[in-house]
Design an enzyme around this catalytic site. Structure first.
Site: not given
Length: 384
Positions: A123, A127, A335, A362
């Site tokens: 990464t 990109a 919750q 990923e």
């Protein structure tokens, strides 16, 4: 691995999670560090070598076996699995699948033992999902290449002894075909690490930028020894990685359900446990269904992977469903806890933040949707 031996390994990992990792979760959260003593215990258990073949000192698990071990590790803070994740994944698997005999002999034993931690550098600032647009370049200079570029959000970069670096070796070839995968020792001149990233969750997981500035790497360090094949190498290990992450999400789904059940059966309102209330029961039931479906998909796909079937579509389905499902389960767990679920004293708040990343790294959920749909359309039109 025979069934009894594997069962012993899985049980050892389960005990390690219960006895060592879960009690250490608060330490990791408060210090943003996984204790070195725990990392050493991971080495001793052989966790860094789960996917490295036995001939190179690893355990050599099948995909089904790996999924079960990662499922167990998923029952605790995700930072612990992160310590081994990049080494077990493409850090070793690119070399296992496409590496030269010399590359395998040099690196796999060290990766399997945990002596060296691998990190995958793909990464970049411009990109991410569009990995084929990466701008890091590797210019030929005699028998070497000079790597220049910046990699972003690189997991385990501060711990890494070696990087698998994707760089463009052929600037005239657009897209994926001009990309090569380099084995880059982390101590080479020309490598600088950025400041550690401050993240929403997953404290203890180490990420940062990695900057290459004319970093000289021998041409012999190209995985497989052939330039231009790096993207294909990465694609070869994606299916296994997606099943791995689905198993991780399934493990954390179980932990969250356990936390929700523990609270719901103890917390009383209107004179009775809130687990007696039908709307709380509905949330518990929905979580049970999400977790069961995700694990069933994952185990089935892992078994087919071991039979060497093409499971690219199914692996994307597993990663997509399981990572989205654990997000829903985490939301319900908060919750069910009510106001307490928003407080740092209860771990569901922490896990709620941690699992959010599973839908991003990923391969985002949206990338998985595109892959699934394209494969469906391709298969349909081929059968017309």
């Amino acid at each position: 691995m025979d069934n009894d031996t594997f069962a012993a390994l899985r049980d050892a990992v389960r005990r390690f999670v219960i006895e060592r990792l879960i009690p250490s979760e608060d330490i990791v959260e408060s210090t943003d560090e996984v204790p070195e003593a725990i990392i050493q215990e991971m080495r001793d258990l052989g966790l860094f070598g789960l996917t490295v073949p036995e001939e190179f000192g690893g355990i050599g698990l099948s995909m089904s076996e790996e999924a079960q071990v990662i499922y167990e590790l998923g029952h605790t803070a995700l930072a612990f699995r992160s310590v081994i994740g990049t080494t077990v994944g493409i850090g070793s698997q690119g070399i296992v699948i496409d590496g030269t005999p010399e590359q395998k002999a040099e690196w796999l034993p060290r990766l399997a033992s945990g002596e060296v931690v691998a990190s995958f550098a793909l990464t970049e600032p411009e990109a991410g999902s569009d990995a084929a647009s990466l701008r890091t370049v590797a210019k030929k200079d005699g028998s070497d290449y000079l790597l220049t570029g910046t990699k972003r959000f690189i997991t385990n970069a501060p711990r890494a002894g070696v990087f698998t670096v994707m760089a463009r070796t052929d600037p005239d070839t657009p897209g994926a075909n001009g990309i090569s995968a380099f084995i880059v020792p982390a101590n080479l001149p020309g490598i600088t690490l950025g400041q550690p990233d401050r993240k929403m969750g997953q404290r203890g997981t180490k990420t940062c930028d990695v900057i290459f500035d004319d970093c000289r790497v021998p041409a012999s360090n190209i995985i497989g020894g052939v330039a231009g094949m790096g993207f294909r190498t990465a694609m070869k290990v994606l299916d296994r990685g997606r099943i791995h992450l689905a198993a991780l999400a399934c493990g954390m789904s179980e932990r969250l359900i356990s936390e929700a059940l523990g609270y719901a059966t103890q917390r009383k309102q209107f004179g009775q446990p809130i687990s007696d209330f039908q709307l709380v029961q509905a949330m518990l039931a929905d979580s049970r269904v999400d977790a069961s479906v995700g694990w069933a998909m994952t185990t089935q796909t892992a078994a087919r992977y071991d039979l060497r079937e093409d499971v690219s579509l199914e692996a994307a389905c597993c990663k997509y469903f399981a990572s989205e499902a654990v997000g829903r389960i985490a939301d319900r767990a908060v919750q069910i806890h009510g106001g307490a679920g928003y407080m740092a004293d209860f771990k569901v708040e922490r896990f709620y933040r941690d699992v959010r990343l599973l839908r991003i790294y990923e391969g985002t959920s949206q990338i998985q949707q595109l892959l699934i749909a394209r494969k469906m359309v391709r298969a349909f039109t081929a059968g017309m």
